[in-house]
Design an enzyme around this catalytic site. Structure first.
Site, PDB file in Angstrom:
ATOM      1  N   HIS A  28       0.837  -1.206   0.000  1.00 33.83           N
ATOM      2  CA  HIS A  28       0.000   0.000   0.000  1.00 33.83           C
ATOM      3  C   HIS A  28       0.877   1.264   0.000  1.00 33.83           C
ATOM      4  O   HIS A  28       0.718   2.153  -0.841  1.00 33.83           O
ATOM      5  CB  HIS A  28      -0.922  -0.008   1.229  1.00 33.83           C
ATOM      6  N   GLU A  29       1.811   1.306   0.936  1.00 34.15           N
ATOM      7  CA  GLU A  29       2.669   2.502   1.022  1.00 34.15           C
ATOM      8  C   GLU A  29       3.543   2.622  -0.221  1.00 34.15           C
ATOM      9  O   GLU A  29       3.799   3.726  -0.700  1.00 34.15           O
ATOM     10  CB  GLU A  29       3.527   2.462   2.298  1.00 34.15           C
ATOM     11  N   GLU A  73      -4.804   7.764  -2.624  1.00 33.21           N
ATOM     12  CA  GLU A  73      -5.336   6.547  -2.003  1.00 33.21           C
ATOM     13  C   GLU A  73      -5.603   5.488  -3.071  1.00 33.21           C
ATOM     14  O   GLU A  73      -5.385   4.301  -2.842  1.00 33.21           O
ATOM     15  CB  GLU A  73      -6.616   6.911  -1.230  1.00 33.21           C
ATOM     16  N   HIS A 104       1.724   4.506  -2.865  1.00 33.67           N
ATOM     17  CA  HIS A 104       1.813   5.965  -2.695  1.00 33.67           C
ATOM     18  C   HIS A 104       3.191   6.457  -3.177  1.00 33.67           C
ATOM     19  O   HIS A 104       3.302   7.462  -3.867  1.00 33.67           O
ATOM     20  CB  HIS A 104       1.701   6.331  -1.204  1.00 33.67           C
TER      21      HIS A 104
END
Ligand code: ZN
Length: 499
Positions: A264-265, A294, A268
């Site tokens: 997820h990170e 997001e 980003h």
């Protein structure tokens, strides 16, 4: 005339560049705060952070900048980058100037106290401790909304802070179809006889193994370690310190939490690392904060990260790194990471029901800001909605209304972003597969270059040049719709749950 425009442009470019540097400083301080700041450094740090925020205010809100921004707003001869600088400076100013400084300070102070109260309330699972603080924050936020101004729902004013083109009515339209589609899927999944065992993915493993595994996966996918770095924190986050310095933290709670939060990170971070070089010294690099960012985090965590082809490539590495997985067949593993099960806590939710958590919070916030519900009734309304949408009812405030500190931080008008990000991700994925039909086969062979270059060409490189509603049309040719996310869910879960 043109000379005049040139001199104005050079002034706003300077203000925008300064704004970018100050934002970077803020991120650098946040990184340090959550990874290594000693406890006695906090007091001075708070002052330093306040000083930087004050400089940012002075930089963006001077009378001169305001006049220039207003005079350039309808000028056609300037390019898209300068137009975006004008747009961002204008919005920054509007939000800062419309709300009186004292009101903002009062809200900040109330939030600081509310966070302390929330912590105690959470530990004791007692809503009553938090209730008066929450009431104060909601009332102050209503005043802020009134200063900003709005049409229709009062929540629109707070949504405007994130995305000017968006409003409650548009969100409701997207969420209505999403809610119906998800509820239909949940019915089918509930009736399915498929058994899924998640023991191994929920287990804790040696930190070094989890670190090596997460690092291997995110770097193979496209995260550049030459322009980033890793830290450790309980709640992972990404720090956008510079165009070529985007770091993130990993947690080591268990296999699933560690690997998927790293993905997820990384989503980003990869977005920020691949913005157009022309934006390097502007305040426009780093990508659109909020739901577009997001969408990238959720894309790497779920659409790509829980995909069959993706794991066909990586699963042998999991089995090599973690002995226990040698006894787990690939199919069992794939099903385990895609288990659907309604749960109370948003951050632990599966890919499908996660959206419902965001929708519930959005609906509550809307009614709260439209004065349709009172603070005292919140816990009951919360529980009723969980029962209605997910068929489960929290037995404590801790697993219900007190589960996270967003409201204590004054974050209202933000929750819809968590579901909107998924809707965007679903639509990007649909278009990506139309443009590059073999994209997942490449992933299965460990080749992620085509994927990253599609994302770069269609999303990343633009960073903040366009607004989200302009970007979705540019990259997919259509306005935002929930139908692609639902199509993706249907295809995936009908295969896993055999319906
Ligand atoms: Zn995120």
């Amino acid at each position: 005339m043109l000379e005049d425009i040139d001199s104005k442009l050079s002034k706003i470019r300077k203000a925008d560049e300064t704004s970018g540097y100050l934002t970077s400083l803020h991120h650098l301080l946040m990184w340090d705060l959550w990874t290594c700041l000693p406890p006695e450094g906090i007091d001075y740090r708070e002052r330093l952070a306040g000083f930087i925020a004050g400089e940012q205010y002075k930089n963006c809100c001077s009378k001169e900048i305001d006049e220039i921004v207003n005079s350039l707003e309808d000028v056609d001869v300037i390019d898209d980058i300068d137009k975006a600088i004008v747009r961002e400076l204008k919005r920054n100013r509007e939000l800062n100037v419309r709300v009186p400084y004292e009101k903002k300070m009062k809200l900040d102070e109330a939030c600081t106290k509310a966070q302390v109260a929330w912590k105690e309330a959470y530990e004791k699972s007692d809503f009553e401790i938090f209730r008066p603080f929450l009431e104060q924050i909601v009332n102050l936020n209503k005043e802020v909304a009134d200063y900003i101004g709005y049409e229709g729902s009062r929540l629109n004013a707070l949504i405007y802070r994130l995305e000017p083109g968006l409003n409650v009515r548009m969100i409701e339209k997207l969420f209505t179809s999403l809610k119906v589609g998800i509820s239909d899927l949940l019915d089918k999944i509930e009736k399915s006889q498929v058994c899924i065992d998640t023991t191994l993915i929920k287990k804790n493993y040696d930190k070094q193994h989890l670190y090596r595994l997460s690092k291997y996966i995110v770097e193979k996918v496209g995260y550049s370690i030459e322009a980033g770095g890793y830290g450790e924190s309980l709640h992972p986050f990404t720090s956008f310190i510079g165009p070529r310095d985007v770091r993130f933290t990993i947690n080591y709670n268990n296999f699933e939490s560690s690997v998927f939060s790293a993905l997820h990170e990384a989503g980003h971070a990869i977005y920020s690392q691949n913005c157009d070089d022309r934006l390097k010294y502007t305040g426009l690099w780093g990508g659109i904060m909020g739901f577009i960012h997001e969408s990238q985090g959720r894309f790497f965590e779920n659409i790509l990260g829980r995909n069959k082809e993706f794991w066909l490539y990586f699963y042998p590495y999991v089995q090599k790194e973690l002995e226990e997985f040698k006894s787990m067949e690939f199919d069992e593993f794939y099903k385990a990471i895609n288990l659907v099960e309604p749960s109370f806590i948003r951050t632990d939710a599966d890919e499908l029901t996660y959206n419902i958590h965001a929708i519930i919070r959005f609906e509550i916030e809307k009614d709260l800001f439209d004065d349709k519900i009172k603070i005292d009734d919140l816990p009951e309304i919360w529980n009723t909605k969980y029962k209605e949408y997910l068929g489960i009812e929290p037995t404590s405030y801790r697993e219900g209304i007190l589960q996270d500190m967003h409201w204590a931080m004054g974050l209202f008008g933000y929750f819809q972003s968590y579901a909107l990000g998924n809707i965007y991700g679903g639509q990007f994925f649909h278009r990506m597969k139309e443009d590059k039909p073999n994209i997942l086969q490449y992933a299965q062979n460990g080749d992620f270059e085509i994927l990253i270059s599609w994302l770069t060409e269609n999303i990343y490189k633009y960073s903040k040049i366009y607004t989200p509603s302009e970007l979705i049309i540019k990259s997919t040719g259509e306005e935002l719709t929930s139908k692609y996310l639902l199509e993706y869910f249907n295809q995936k879960y009908s295969e896993i749950y055999c319906f």
